[in-house]
Write a protein that holds these residues in place. Structure first.
Motif, PDB file in Angstrom:
ATOM      1  N   ALA A   1       0.536  -1.374   0.023  1.00 38.33           N
ATOM      2  CA  ALA A   1      -0.116  -0.072   0.038  1.00 38.33           C
ATOM      3  C   ALA A   1       0.634   1.307   0.103  1.00 38.33           C
ATOM      4  CB  ALA A   1      -1.068   0.043   1.284  1.00 38.33           C
ATOM      5  N   LYS A   2       1.854   1.347   0.851  1.00 43.03           N
ATOM      6  CA  LYS A   2       2.847   2.434   0.679  1.00 43.03           C
ATOM      7  C   LYS A   2       3.721   2.785  -0.502  1.00 43.03           C
ATOM      8  CE  LYS A   2       4.624   3.130   4.750  1.00 43.03           C
ATOM      9  NZ  LYS A   2       5.119   3.098   6.014  1.00 43.03           N
ATOM     10  N   ASN A   3       3.874   1.323  -1.242  1.00 48.84           N
ATOM     11  CA  ASN A   3       4.652   1.683  -2.505  1.00 48.84           C
ATOM     12  C   ASN A   3       3.476   2.340  -3.441  1.00 48.84           C
ATOM     13  OD1 ASN A   3       6.249   1.186  -4.479  1.00 48.84           O
ATOM     14  ND2 ASN A   3       5.833  -1.085  -4.779  1.00 48.84           N
ATOM     15  N   ILE A   4       2.395   1.725  -3.573  1.00 48.73           N
ATOM     16  CA  ILE A   4       1.442   2.263  -4.160  1.00 48.73           C
ATOM     17  C   ILE A   4       1.033   3.849  -4.047  1.00 48.73           C
ATOM     18  CG2 ILE A   4      -1.202   2.169  -5.051  1.00 48.73           C
ATOM     19  CD1 ILE A   4      -0.936  -0.822  -4.768  1.00 48.73           C
ATOM     20  N   GLY A   5       0.886   4.200  -2.695  1.00 46.46           N
ATOM     21  CA  GLY A   5       0.873   5.451  -2.509  1.00 46.46           C
ATOM     22  C   GLY A   5       1.853   6.354  -2.830  1.00 46.46           C
ATOM     23  N   GLY A   6       3.230   5.871  -2.695  1.00 46.55           N
ATOM     24  CA  GLY A   6       4.297   6.741  -3.354  1.00 46.55           C
ATOM     25  C   GLY A   6       4.325   6.746  -4.525  1.00 46.55           C
ATOM     26  N   LYS A   7       3.774   5.746  -5.680  1.00 44.14           N
ATOM     27  CA  LYS A   7       3.712   6.133  -6.863  1.00 44.14           C
ATOM     28  C   LYS A   7       2.757   7.202  -7.263  1.00 44.14           C
ATOM     29  CE  LYS A   7       5.189   1.614  -8.312  1.00 44.14           C
ATOM     30  NZ  LYS A   7       4.975   0.286  -8.966  1.00 44.14           N
ATOM     31  N   ILE A   8       1.567   7.158  -6.556  1.00 46.18           N
ATOM     32  CA  ILE A   8       0.789   8.129  -6.824  1.00 46.18           C
ATOM     33  C   ILE A   8       1.393   9.609  -6.322  1.00 46.18           C
ATOM     34  CG2 ILE A   8      -1.755   9.115  -5.693  1.00 46.18           C
ATOM     35  CD1 ILE A   8      -2.359   6.259  -5.701  1.00 46.18           C
ATOM     36  N   LYS A   9       1.819   9.712  -5.376  1.00 49.28           N
ATOM     37  CA  LYS A   9       2.654  11.041  -5.070  1.00 49.28           C
ATOM     38  C   LYS A   9       3.588  11.434  -5.892  1.00 49.28           C
ATOM     39  CE  LYS A   9       3.023  11.495   0.202  1.00 49.28           C
ATOM     40  NZ  LYS A   9       3.681  11.314   1.230  1.00 49.28           N
ATOM     41  N   GLU A  10       4.634  10.626  -6.412  1.00 43.88           N
ATOM     42  CA  GLU A  10       5.157  10.743  -7.281  1.00 43.88           C
ATOM     43  C   GLU A  10       4.887  11.361  -8.553  1.00 43.88           C
ATOM     44  OE1 GLU A  10       9.487   8.990  -9.806  1.00 43.88           O
ATOM     45  OE2 GLU A  10       7.893   7.859  -8.612  1.00 43.88           O
ATOM     46  N   ALA A  11       3.847  10.899  -9.055  1.00 43.38           N
ATOM     47  CA  ALA A  11       2.944  11.207 -10.291  1.00 43.38           C
ATOM     48  C   ALA A  11       2.376  12.586 -10.122  1.00 43.38           C
ATOM     49  CB  ALA A  11       1.864  10.198 -10.637  1.00 43.38           C
ATOM     50  N   ALA A  12       1.769  12.657  -8.955  1.00 46.48           N
ATOM     51  CA  ALA A  12       1.053  14.036  -8.666  1.00 46.48           C
ATOM     52  C   ALA A  12       2.213  15.209  -8.659  1.00 46.48           C
ATOM     53  CB  ALA A  12       0.643  14.125  -7.478  1.00 46.48           C
ATOM     54  N   GLY A  13       3.422  14.782  -8.093  1.00 43.37           N
ATOM     55  CA  GLY A  13       4.454  15.912  -8.157  1.00 43.37           C
ATOM     56  C   GLY A  13       4.953  16.079  -9.675  1.00 43.37           C
ATOM     57  N   LYS A  14       4.913  15.045 -10.311  1.00 39.13           N
ATOM     58  CA  LYS A  14       5.561  15.147 -11.686  1.00 39.13           C
ATOM     59  C   LYS A  14       4.531  16.230 -12.566  1.00 39.13           C
ATOM     60  CE  LYS A  14       8.011  11.098 -12.613  1.00 39.13           C
ATOM     61  NZ  LYS A  14       8.280   9.661 -13.266  1.00 39.13           N
ATOM     62  N   VAL A  15       3.241  15.828 -12.263  1.00 36.89           N
ATOM     63  CA  VAL A  15       2.009  16.745 -13.031  1.00 36.89           C
ATOM     64  C   VAL A  15       2.096  18.261 -12.423  1.00 36.89           C
ATOM     65  CG1 VAL A  15      -0.251  17.166 -13.263  1.00 36.89           C
ATOM     66  CG2 VAL A  15       0.577  14.783 -13.224  1.00 36.89           C
ATOM     67  N   THR A  16       2.263  18.270 -11.245  1.00 32.39           N
ATOM     68  CA  THR A  16       2.332  19.736 -10.820  1.00 32.39           C
ATOM     69  C   THR A  16       3.600  20.531 -10.636  1.00 32.39           C
ATOM     70  OG1 THR A  16       2.754  19.062  -8.308  1.00 32.39           O
ATOM     71  CG2 THR A  16       0.417  19.271  -9.042  1.00 32.39           C
ATOM     72  N   GLY A  17       4.699  19.742 -10.851  1.00 30.86           N
ATOM     73  CA  GLY A  17       6.018  20.237 -11.035  1.00 30.86           C
ATOM     74  C   GLY A  17       6.659  20.318  -9.578  1.00 30.86           C
ATOM     75  N   ASP A  18       5.824  19.506  -8.635  1.00 33.93           N
ATOM     76  CA  ASP A  18       6.630  19.797  -7.160  1.00 33.93           C
ATOM     77  C   ASP A  18       7.535  18.708  -6.794  1.00 33.93           C
ATOM     78  OD1 ASP A  18       6.673  19.826  -4.386  1.00 33.93           O
ATOM     79  OD2 ASP A  18       4.536  19.798  -3.952  1.00 33.93           O
TER      80      ASP A  18
END
Length: 60
Positions: free
Chosen positions: A11-28
């Motif tokens: 679950a933590k791994n999947i959450g991390g992938k989502i966070k990383e993707a969100a960071g890429k989209v927002t440039g964060d």
């Protein structure tokens, strides 16, 4: 039944992938880094759970 660490690690791994993707989209960059760190932590936790599963299976 898989060890709780394996479930939480996945679950933590999947959450991390989502966070990383969100960071890429927002440039964060900070969010991207947090996502990558969560993924590593999840993989480690999953590995620990796998070791616990192997020990438990070996004893039975």
């Amino acid at each position: 039944m898989p060890d709780q660490d394996r479930i939480e690690g996945a679950a933590k791994n999947i959450g991390g992938k989502i966070k990383e993707a969100a960071g890429k989209v927002t440039g964060d960059e900070k969010l991207k880094a947090e996502g990558r760190a969560d993924q590593v932590e999840g993989k480690v936790q999953n590995t620990v759970g796998g070791a616990k599963d192997a020990l438990r299976d070996h004893r039975n």
